[in-house]
Design a protein around this motif. Sequence first.
Motif, PDB file in Angstrom:
ATOM      1  N   PHE A  62     -66.181  83.614 -35.580  1.00  0.00           N
ATOM      2  CA  PHE A  62     -67.220  83.632 -36.615  1.00  0.00           C
ATOM      3  C   PHE A  62     -68.247  82.554 -36.352  1.00  0.00           C
ATOM      4  O   PHE A  62     -67.919  81.480 -35.838  1.00  0.00           O
ATOM      5  CB  PHE A  62     -66.610  83.360 -37.998  1.00  0.00           C
ATOM      6  N   ILE A  63     -69.484  82.859 -36.761  1.00  0.00           N
ATOM      7  CA  ILE A  63     -70.503  81.815 -36.779  1.00  0.00           C
ATOM      8  C   ILE A  63     -70.387  81.115 -38.124  1.00  0.00           C
ATOM      9  O   ILE A  63     -70.216  81.774 -39.161  1.00  0.00           O
ATOM     10  CB  ILE A  63     -71.913  82.434 -36.618  1.00  0.00           C
ATOM     11  N   TYR A  64     -70.445  79.794 -38.119  1.00  0.00           N
ATOM     12  CA  TYR A  64     -70.363  79.028 -39.368  1.00  0.00           C
ATOM     13  C   TYR A  64     -71.405  79.527 -40.366  1.00  0.00           C
ATOM     14  O   TYR A  64     -72.561  79.748 -40.022  1.00  0.00           O
ATOM     15  CB  TYR A  64     -70.600  77.532 -39.079  1.00  0.00           C
ATOM     16  N   SER A  65     -70.963  79.715 -41.590  1.00  0.00           N
ATOM     17  CA  SER A  65     -71.882  80.149 -42.644  1.00  0.00           C
ATOM     18  C   SER A  65     -71.811  79.135 -43.784  1.00  0.00           C
ATOM     19  O   SER A  65     -70.722  78.799 -44.265  1.00  0.00           O
ATOM     20  CB  SER A  65     -71.435  81.541 -43.121  1.00  0.00           C
ATOM     21  N   ILE A 113     -66.610  84.917 -48.230  1.00  0.00           N
ATOM     22  CA  ILE A 113     -66.281  83.974 -47.163  1.00  0.00           C
ATOM     23  C   ILE A 113     -67.491  83.590 -46.296  1.00  0.00           C
ATOM     24  O   ILE A 113     -67.613  82.453 -45.884  1.00  0.00           O
ATOM     25  CB  ILE A 113     -65.097  84.491 -46.320  1.00  0.00           C
ATOM     26  N   ARG A 114     -68.386  84.560 -46.076  1.00  0.00           N
ATOM     27  CA  ARG A 114     -69.595  84.262 -45.297  1.00  0.00           C
ATOM     28  C   ARG A 114     -70.797  84.940 -45.946  1.00  0.00           C
ATOM     29  O   ARG A 114     -70.652  85.953 -46.639  1.00  0.00           O
ATOM     30  CB  ARG A 114     -69.454  84.767 -43.845  1.00  0.00           C
TER      31      ARG A 114
HETATM   32  N1  5AD Z   1     -68.165  80.285 -42.140  1.00  0.00           N
HETATM   33  C1  5AD Z   1     -67.626  80.970 -41.100  1.00  0.00           C
HETATM   34  N2  5AD Z   1     -66.340  81.351 -41.052  1.00  0.00           N
HETATM   35  C2  5AD Z   1     -65.552  81.006 -42.086  1.00  0.00           C
HETATM   36  N3  5AD Z   1     -64.238  81.225 -42.323  1.00  0.00           N
HETATM   37  C3  5AD Z   1     -63.934  80.692 -43.521  1.00  0.00           C
HETATM   38  N4  5AD Z   1     -65.023  80.138 -44.077  1.00  0.00           N
HETATM   39  C4  5AD Z   1     -66.037  80.310 -43.207  1.00  0.00           C
HETATM   40  C5  5AD Z   1     -67.408  79.933 -43.196  1.00  0.00           C
HETATM   41  N5  5AD Z   1     -67.955  79.250 -44.194  1.00  0.00           N
HETATM   42  C6  5AD Z   1     -63.355  81.887 -41.356  1.00  0.00           C
HETATM   43  C7  5AD Z   1     -62.214  80.963 -40.900  1.00  0.00           C
HETATM   44  C8  5AD Z   1     -61.026  81.557 -41.608  1.00  0.00           C
HETATM   45  C9  5AD Z   1     -61.382  83.018 -41.654  1.00  0.00           C
HETATM   46  C10 5AD Z   1     -60.621  83.814 -42.660  1.00  0.00           C
HETATM   47  O1  5AD Z   1     -62.756  83.015 -41.964  1.00  0.00           O
HETATM   48  O2  5AD Z   1     -62.089  81.097 -39.500  1.00  0.00           O
HETATM   49  O3  5AD Z   1     -59.809  81.317 -40.912  1.00  0.00           O
END
Ligand code: 5AD
Length: 454
Positions: A351-354, A66-67
Amino acid sequence: MNYTEKLHELTEEKFSHIPLVNVQTFGCVQNENDSEKIRGILAQSGFGISDSFENSDVVIFNTCAIRENAELKIFGNIGKLKALKAENPDMIVAVCGCMVMQPHIVAKIKKSYPFVDIVFGVNSIEELPYIVYNWYASNKRQISDPVVKTDIVEDIPVYRQSRSKATISIMYGCDNFCSYCIVPYVRGRERSRKPENILREFRQLVSEGYKDITLLGQNVDSYGKNLDPQIDFADLLSMLCKVEGDYVLHFMSSHPKDITRKVIDTIRDNPKVSRQIHLPVQSGSNRILSLMNRRYTVEQYKDIISYAKEQIPDVGFSSDIIVGFPGETYEEYLETEKLVKEMNFTQLFTFIYSKRNGTKAASLEDNVSHREKSEWLNRLIKIQQDIFFKYLESFEGKTVRALVEETKPQGYSARMANTLVVHFKTDKKDLMDSFVNLKITGKKGTVLTAELLQ
Ligand code: 5AD
Ligand code: SF4
């Protein structure tokens, strides 16, 4: 003879002891659920289950994609086994799950992690006896390239460590393609299990005394699409709640674009369904939500929550937030901050965007600095902490019901249906895995303290 039996026979000949498997899970509850199947299928093939990789004959890493930081952590953990594998070449090191559904990761393992013996994908769990058998029979690496499958395999044995808490997958995959998310690429198209199969598993769990059962899916509110006869998630909840027994039914995750008033009404009418709903909002800015392809607005999100609060006064919502989506401005971040302050979430996962290769968002220009993203994340964490402490304090003096999960010195730790942890002292024995009534006396850090009521 099938491969479960063949593997059993082979390991009986090969080992003078019961061979042990250690499965390490990274990532979400869905992965935990898959790990229970991996343990179940290998237990059926003659393996014992071990909690640690030392002395294990097979070590399996069930991974998350996921990240990026999840992947880095997993590679760090895999790397630690190199020396152990050199000492004990007969030990199998296997990697499975979401991370290895990405061709570039499989290529990296093939090239740079020669001590990894087996790689298998998320939907190949039932093939594990065959794969392990082949490794023992040929001593050759069994690395399968990722293939996203669409079928549903029923009746995989499940090895559950808990006697009171269990999860049931009601559907697999995801069709939403939120622009930042890798899940639809690694777990494939959405498909729902037939209600009769879910009901059978659910009945079995209730009859075995399970008290906390969670229905799992990437988007449970779209359960039942393409099933014949027609059924939706609310119908499934009503059907399951007819099963008699003392249990709490949870589900995760819901999607704000798909959760319906019918689902809310069904929760209201069925006290067995937990009053705690996880409803990821991701952002408080409509522009960012649209770029994320979430297909709802902040206003629509608030509407469904207001409706739920009207219908179910004791409902609580938890949520997920991503900060630093490509192009997100400070003003847009502030909209998220405002929403978080307003919503009073009982729990918030931030979460920080990844950037994930292959997703739509990966091609967007990401001009937000990491320093700024971290600052936003920390601000949100702090805001939520204050909300959480007030929420904890709101329980003081109240009587609550909780499921005992763990023994503690002079007492126990229990969990309420809303996921709050409560510690209480008692010299009573045999309370593990049962519901207790508690009077909340205060809080200690992030947990509540209580007295046991008779
Ligand atoms: N970057 C950061 N957070 C993410 N999530 C999903 N993909 C990413 C990403 N690329 C987070 C979302 C989701 C949770 C399970 O993980 O918030 O709801
Ligand atoms: Fe990912 Fe969106 Fe599917 Fe959740 S709903 S798994 S965030 S694509």
